[in-house]
Design an enzyme around this catalytic site. Sequence first.
Site, short mmCIF file in Angstrom:
data_model
loop_
_atom_site.label_atom_id
_atom_site.label_comp_id
_atom_site.label_asym_id
_atom_site.label_seq_id
_atom_site.Cartn_x
_atom_site.Cartn_y
_atom_site.Cartn_z
N GLY A 46 0.84 -1.19 0.00
CA GLY A 46 0.00 0.00 0.00
C GLY A 46 0.87 1.24 0.00
CD GLN A 51 3.05 5.79 3.22
OE1 GLN A 51 2.15 5.27 2.58
NE2 GLN A 51 3.97 5.08 3.86
CB CYS A 95 4.99 2.00 8.06
SG CYS A 95 4.52 3.57 7.32
CG LEU A 96 6.34 1.07 1.99
CD1 LEU A 96 5.74 1.35 0.61
CD2 LEU A 96 7.44 0.02 1.88
CG HIS A 137 -0.92 0.97 7.43
ND1 HIS A 137 -0.03 0.49 8.36
CD2 HIS A 137 -0.21 1.82 6.63
CE1 HIS A 137 1.16 1.03 8.14
NE2 HIS A 137 1.09 1.83 7.09
CD GLU A 138 -1.38 2.27 2.84
OE1 GLU A 138 -0.95 3.43 2.79
OE2 GLU A 138 -0.64 1.30 3.09
CG HIS A 141 -0.03 6.52 5.88
ND1 HIS A 141 1.03 7.00 6.60
CD2 HIS A 141 0.29 5.23 5.59
CE1 HIS A 141 1.95 6.05 6.76
NE2 HIS A 141 1.52 4.96 6.16
O1 K1U Z 1 1.58 2.34 3.94
C1 K1U Z 1 2.65 1.78 3.91
O2 K1U Z 1 3.61 2.24 4.52
C2 K1U Z 1 2.80 0.49 3.17
C3 K1U Z 1 2.78 -0.71 4.08
C4 K1U Z 1 1.35 -1.22 4.17
C5 K1U Z 1 1.02 -2.20 5.25
C6 K1U Z 1 1.82 -3.28 5.56
C7 K1U Z 1 1.46 -4.18 6.53
C8 K1U Z 1 0.29 -4.01 7.20
C9 K1U Z 1 -0.50 -2.94 6.92
C10 K1U Z 1 -0.14 -2.03 5.93
C11 K1U Z 1 3.71 -1.77 3.48
O3 K1U Z 1 3.50 -2.22 2.42
S1 K1U Z 1 5.06 -2.28 4.42
C12 K1U Z 1 5.82 -3.54 3.41
C13 K1U Z 1 5.08 -4.83 3.40
O4 K1U Z 1 4.21 -5.05 4.22
C14 K1U Z 1 5.37 -5.87 2.39
C15 K1U Z 1 6.38 -5.70 1.48
C16 K1U Z 1 6.63 -6.69 0.54
C17 K1U Z 1 5.88 -7.83 0.51
C18 K1U Z 1 4.87 -8.00 1.41
C19 K1U Z 1 4.61 -7.02 2.35
ZN ZN Z 2 2.52 3.17 6.28
#
Ligand code: K1U
Ligand code: ZN
Length: 173
Positions: A46, A51, A95-96, A137-138, A141
């Site tokens: 996401g 972000q 979270c990225l 989560h999004e 944000h």
């Molecule tokens: O919003 C963001 O920062 C993105 C975030 C979203 C998220 C992850 C986990 C739970 C709720 C919301 C991410 O994508 S973090 C990276 C991640 O979860 C992932 C990366 C590669 C493969 C699978 C998952």
């Molecule tokens: Zn996030």
Amino acid sequence: MTLRPILIHPDPRLKKVADPIAEVSSEIRKQADDMIETMYDAPGIGLAAPQIGVMNRLLVMDAQRDPEAKPNPMVLINPEVIWESEEKNVYEEGCLSIPDQFAEVERPKMVRVRWLDVDGKTVEEEFDELWATCVQHEIDHLNGVLFIDYLKPLKRQMITRKMQKLKRERARG
Ligand code: K1U
Ligand code: ZN
């Protein structure tokens, strides 16, 4: 399509409430395309506009678990949670904007969300499991809320200090 740099916490833009999108223009569609490319490149499931430092209410997501499945990104403009289940789910979130930090967060297991798609059409859908966690989560944000805001103050402080150090190191190159 252009990869956009992802802001790292702490950054004041990640704590602000984003503005609604008045019209789904070609500029907004280009923003969505850039965000999809940036999300897959990260990689993430996401990404919300704040972000990348854009303070409007647009998010993209693709929480498909099957690595063999064809990419199927969703674009949600001005999303609103219109129903949430009483049943909760705990998921280890990342979270990225807070790289390499993970923590369990409890949220409603299912949510019904209404939004505008890239054609400006109103859409409603129910999300469950990881999709529900991701969309909440999004949307957080878009409201200036990070998953670490649900943690105990000490843990939140520890993560924030790690991110401050990471940003200092990255700035030094
Ligand atoms: O919003 C963001 O920062 C993105 C975030 C979203 C998220 C992850 C986990 C739970 C709720 C919301 C991410 O994508 S973090 C990276 C991640 O979860 C992932 C990366 C590669 C493969 C699978 C998952
Ligand atoms: Zn996030």
